[in-house]
Motif scaffolding. Structure first.
Motif, PDB file in Angstrom:
ATOM      1  N   THR A   1       0.839  -1.200   0.000  1.00  0.00           N
ATOM      2  CA  THR A   1       0.000   0.000   0.000  1.00  0.00           C
ATOM      3  C   THR A   1       0.873   1.250   0.000  1.00  0.00           C
ATOM      4  O   THR A   1       1.909   1.303   0.662  1.00  0.00           O
TER       5      THR A   1
ATOM      6  N   GLN B   1       3.080   2.705   2.896  1.00  0.00           N
ATOM      7  CA  GLN B   1       3.438   1.629   3.822  1.00  0.00           C
ATOM      8  C   GLN B   1       4.777   1.016   3.393  1.00  0.00           C
ATOM      9  O   GLN B   1       5.232   1.207   2.266  1.00  0.00           O
TER      10      GLN B   1
ATOM     11  N   ALA C   1       0.708   4.851  -6.507  1.00  0.00           N
ATOM     12  CA  ALA C   1       0.162   3.586  -6.976  1.00  0.00           C
ATOM     13  C   ALA C   1       0.779   3.207  -8.316  1.00  0.00           C
ATOM     14  O   ALA C   1       1.215   4.063  -9.083  1.00  0.00           O
TER      15      ALA C   1
ATOM     16  N   ALA D   1       0.002  -0.013  -4.185  1.00  0.00           N
ATOM     17  CA  ALA D   1      -1.462  -0.138  -4.223  1.00  0.00           C
ATOM     18  C   ALA D   1      -2.078   1.038  -3.473  1.00  0.00           C
ATOM     19  O   ALA D   1      -1.623   1.412  -2.388  1.00  0.00           O
TER      20      ALA D   1
ATOM     21  N   ALA E   1      -4.451   3.207  -1.165  1.00  0.00           N
ATOM     22  CA  ALA E   1      -5.126   2.893   0.094  1.00  0.00           C
ATOM     23  C   ALA E   1      -6.631   2.771  -0.136  1.00  0.00           C
ATOM     24  O   ALA E   1      -7.174   3.257  -1.129  1.00  0.00           O
TER      25      ALA E   1
ATOM     26  N   SER F   1      -2.765  10.496  -3.636  1.00  0.00           N
ATOM     27  CA  SER F   1      -1.944   9.288  -3.678  1.00  0.00           C
ATOM     28  C   SER F   1      -0.907   9.341  -4.790  1.00  0.00           C
ATOM     29  O   SER F   1       0.105   8.653  -4.723  1.00  0.00           O
TER      30      SER F   1
END
Length: 671
Positions: free
Chosen positions: A101, A104, A160, A187, A189, A286
Motif C-alpha cells: 500500500t 506503507q 500507486a 497499491a 489505500a 496518492s
C-alpha cells in the motif's frame, strides 16, 4: 582468479544460445562451489575475465566447453552454475517485492555479499534508488576473507502502480559495480484522494510588458475515493512573479471525492523576452504533487520610430529665379505605434510639399517632395525637417544646390551617378561604359580635364572613342559622350571617381567608379605526402607506397615528367596516373605507386621524385628514403589465425600453451 585466466570472450550469439533456468540462484552456495571447483586456478573472485561470468551461467558453461583445462567441470549441474554465477555477482540480478500500500513499508529482502577465502573486501558500499531503501543488514565498509555479510532492502511506494529502482553494490573485489534491479507495485489505500489536471502546460503567447493577459482556466479534479486536501498552491521558477493563480482551489478548501475546482491563470510580463514559470499543487493525493508549465513572451511597449531616406539631397546647378525638378524623400515609421507628425518643412531657398497628414501608421511610409529655387548665384544649403512624437525628433535631411546666372552653362550627367563594371579578369578589359554629358544652362561651357582619381585610378580610363574632350566648346542644350574602360591590375574590389572641370559653367558631382578584379584560372598541384620512407625486412623488399596527385587549382593541370634521382627507386604501372604526360582537370586526382628495390643488406638510400608541370613554380618534389632492417617479419598468432596482436589473451597460440600447462597440472595432481 588471476589476470591469466584462460576463459575466452564469448560472442553475443553464444550467450543467447544458453537457456536461463528457473532456479533461484543462491550466491552463498555459489561461494562454496566456487571454492571447491574454481579457486585452484582463480584465487580471486573478480578479475576482468571472471567478471564476465557474473550472473551469467551460460558464459561459464560455454567456457567449460571451449577451454580444455576446464573440461573437468563439465559435470557441474545447471543449478551449480547458477549459484556460482550469483556468487561472482555477489547478488541475484533482481529482487521483486510484493504489492504494498502507498505510504506503507514492505517486508524486507536480503542480499548476501561473500568475500573469497583468500581476499578480504574493502570500500564496500551499497546505494539504493527509487521507492526503495536500505533498511539494515550486517555489511559495513569492509569484509574479512572467507566471510559474508547482508544488505537488507525495503519497499515504500510513494504512488500507486509499478515502481522500480536499483541496488548498486561496489567493493574492492569488483571491477565494476553490481546493479540489482528492484521492482514492486504500489497499491492505493482503501480511501485515498487522487489529483488530475485537464492541462499540463499553458502558453500565453506575446503580451506587452506591464499589461495583463486574458484569463486561462485550469480544472483540478479528484478522481480518488477520499477528499483531496491542498497543502500549498504556488507559482515558482525564473519568472514566477509574472503569473498569478486565483479561484476556487485553495488550502483549507477540500475537494470531495469525484469533485473538482478551478484556478484562473493570468500573465503580466515585467520584462521583454521569454518568461517561464511553473504552477505546483501540493496535496495528500496518492499520486503526489501536480505541476503545470507556464510560458509567455514579454513584448516592449509599442512606440513609433521615424526615419528619412535618402539622408541628403543634391540639386546640382539651377538658374537663379527658376525651380529645380522636384526630388523625393521618403518618411518611414518602422516602429510599433502610430507616428504623430507635427511639422514637415524645408529652409529657404528649398521648399517641401507632402500628403503625409498628421499621423503615419506603424510600418507605413509617405513621400515628401522637395524643390530648390535659388535666389542668388553660388552654393546654397539647408535641411528638410520632420517633427514628430518619435525618439530623436526632429529628423532631418541635408539639402544642397548651386544657383547660377542665366548666361552660364550647367553641366550635368544625364544618365548616371555611379558606374559599376562588375567582374573582369585581371589584365583583361571589361566592356566599356558610356556616359552622356549635357549642358542644360543658357551659355556655352568650355570643357576642362576629365580626371580619374582614387585608390585604384590606374585601373580605369577615359577611352579614345569618347566625343567629349578637354577644351571642347559645348553650347547650351548640346551633349557629348564619355566612354569609360576598366582593366583591373589585381584581384578584388577596385574603385575610383570621375570628375570634370569647366569654365563658364557649373559642374556635376564626381561619379563613383567600381569593378572587381577576378584572378585568372590557373592549375595547382597538391601532394598526399611530401616524403615517403621504406623499411626492408630481413627477407624480401619493402612494399610499394601510393602517392596521390590532386589538381587543387581552377584550370587543367599538365604534368610533363616524373623523374627519380636514384634508380633503386621506381614508379609502378598500377597507379591511376599512368605514364607522363599526365592531364588532371580542376579538382581531379590520380595515384602513382612508388617502390624501393633495397633489401635488409642495403645501406640507407635516398632519392628525390621531381614532378614537372605547368603549376606555379613548374616543379614539385617528394623526398624518398629506404633503410634495411635485420628484424624478421612478426608471425602473429604462432603461425595461425590470430584474434589480437599476437601477445594478448585472445591469441590462439597463447590459449593452446595455457591449455597444455593446465593439462600438465591436472595430470600431476591426479598422479
Amino acid at each position: 582468479m588471476t589476470s591469466r585466466s584462460p576463459w575466452p570472450a564469448l560472442s553475443l550469439a553464444a550467450l543467447l544460445a544458453w537457456p536461463l533456468a528457473g532456479h533461484a540462484a543462491d550466491p552463498v552456495l555459489g561461494s562454496s562451489k566456487f571454492s571447491q571447483n574454481c579457486s585452484g586456478c582463480h584465487s580471486v573472485a573478480s578479475t576482468a575475465t571472471v567478471d564476465r561470468g557474473r550472473n551469467s551461467p551460460s558464459m561459464i558453461r560455454s567456457a567449460i566447453g571451449s577451454v580444455g583445462m576446464m573440461g573437468g567441470l563439465s559435470s557441474l549441474s545447471t543449478t551449480d552454475l547458477e549459484d556460482i554465477a550469483a556468487y561472482l555477482g555477489n547478488a541475484p540480478s533482481s529482487l521483486s517485492f510484493a504489492q504494498t500500500t502507498v505510504g506503507q513499508t514492505s517486508a524486507t529482502q536480503t542480499v548476501t555479499v561473500r568475500a573469497s577465502r583468500t581476499a578480504a573486501l574493502s570500500n564496500l558500499a551499497a546505494s539504493v534508488s527509487g521507492d526503495f531503501a536500505r533498511s539494515g543488514g550486517t555489511c559495513g565498509s569492509s569484509l574479512p576473507a572467507s566471510s559474508s555479510c547482508t544488505i537488507t532492502v525495503a519497499f515504500t511506494p510513494t504512488a500507486a502502480g509499478t515502481r522500480s529502482g536499483t541496488l548498486s553494490i561496489t567493493h574492492s573485489g569488483l571491477t565494476t559495480a553490481v546493479p540489482i534491479a528492484l521492482s514492486g507495485t504500489g497499491a492505493a489505500a482503501a480511501t485515498q484522494s487522487t489529483i488530475s489536471l485537464d492541462a499540463s502546460t499553458f502558453a500565453f503567447g506575446n503580451q506587452t510588458v506591464n499589461t495583463t493577459s486574458g484569463a486561462k482556466t485550469l480544472t483540478v479534479s479528484n478522481t480518488g475515493n477520499a477528499a483531496l486536501n491542498f497543502s500549498a498552491i504556488t507559482v515558482g521558477g525564473a519568472a514566477a512573479a509574472d503569473y498569478s493563480a486565483t479561484g476556487g482551489c485553495a488550502v483549507g478548501t477540500p475537494v470531495a471525492a469525484g469533485g473538482s475546482c478551478k484556478l484562473t491563470l493570468r500573465f503580466a510580463p515585467s520584462a521583454t523576452g521569454s518568461r517561464s514559470a511553473s504552477l505546483t499543487l501540493k496535496s495528500d493525493a496518492s499520486n503526489g504533487d501536480a505541476t503545470v508549465s507556464l510560458s509567455g513572451t514579454g513584448q516592449a511597449v509599442a512606440t513609433p520610430q521615424a526615419s528619412l531616406s535618402p539622408s541628403s539631397v543634391s540639386f546640382g546647378s539651377v538658374t537663379v529665379g527658376n525651380s529645380s525638378t522636384a526630388q523625393t524623400v521618403t518618411l518611414t515609421n518602422s516602429g510599433s505605434a502610430a507616428l504623430s507628425i507635427t511639422d514637415i518643412s524645408a529652409a529657404s531657398p528649398f521648399s517641401a510639399t507632402h500628403a503625409c497628414g498628421s499621423s503615419l501608421a506603424a510600418g507605413a511610409n509617405c513621400k515628401i517632395s522637395v524643390v530648390f529655387t535659388p535666389t542668388g548665384s553660388g552654393a546654397a544649403s539647408g535641411n528638410l525637417s520632420v517633427s514628430s512624437n518619435a525618439s530623436g525628433s526632429p529628423h532631418t535631411v541635408g539639402l544642397s544646390g548651386t544657383g547660377v546666372l542665366a548666361s552660364t552653362g550647367i553641366l550635368q550627367w544625364t544618365d548616371s551617378s555611379a558606374v559599376a563594371f562588375g567582374n573582369a579578369t585581371v589584365g583583361d578589359d571589361a566592356a566599356t561604359h558610356t556616359l552622356t554629358l549635357s549642358n542644360t544652362g543658357s551659355g556655352t561651357a568650355t570643357l576642362g580635364e576629365f580626371t580619374v582619381s582614387g585608390s585604384n585610378a590606374a585601373d580605369f580610363r577615359v577611352d579614345g572613342s569618347s566625343t567629349c574632350a578637354a577644351s571642347q566648346q559645348l553650347a547650351a542644350g548640346a551633349q557629348c559622350t564619355l566612354v569609360l574602360g576598366f582593366s583591373p591590375s589585381a584581384a578584388g574590389a577596385r574603385s575610383a571617381s570621375l570628375a570634370v572641370s569647366a569654365t563658364n559653367a557649373s559642374t556635376p558631382d564626381a561619379i563613383a567608379l567600381s569593378g572587381t578584379g577576378v584572378a585568372a584560372a590557373a592549375p595547382a598541384l597538391g601532394l598526399s605526402a611530401e616524403s615517403l620512407s621504406f623499411i626492408a625486412p630481413a627477407t624480401g623488399t619493402a612494399g610499394a607506397q601510393t602517392l596521390t596527385f590532386t589538381n587543387t587549382g581552377t584550370a587543367d593541370l599538365h604534368l610533363t615528367a616524373l623523374t627519380l634521382s636514384n634508380s633503386s627507386f621506381s614508379l609502378g604501372s598500377t597507379g591511376s596516373c599512368g605514364a607522363a604526360p599526365i592531364a588532371l582537370a580542376a579538382g581531379a586526382s590520380c595515384t602513382v605507386d612508388v617502390s624501393w628495390a633495397g633489401t635488409a643488406a642495403s645501406s640507407t638510400e635516398t632519392a628525390t621524385l621531381t614532378i614537372t608541370g605547368d603549376m606555379p613554380g613548374a616543379t614539385a618534389t617528394v623526398a624518398l628514403s629506404g633503410q634495411g632492417s635485420s628484424e624478421e617479419p612478426s608471425n602473429q598468432g604462432g603461425g595461425g589465425c590470430t584474434l589480437g596482436a599476437g601477445t594478448g589473451a585472445a591469441d590462439p597460440l597463447l590459449i593452446l600453451m595455457a591449455a597444455l600447462a593446465g593439462l600438465l597440472v591436472w595430470y600431476r595432481r591426479k598422479a
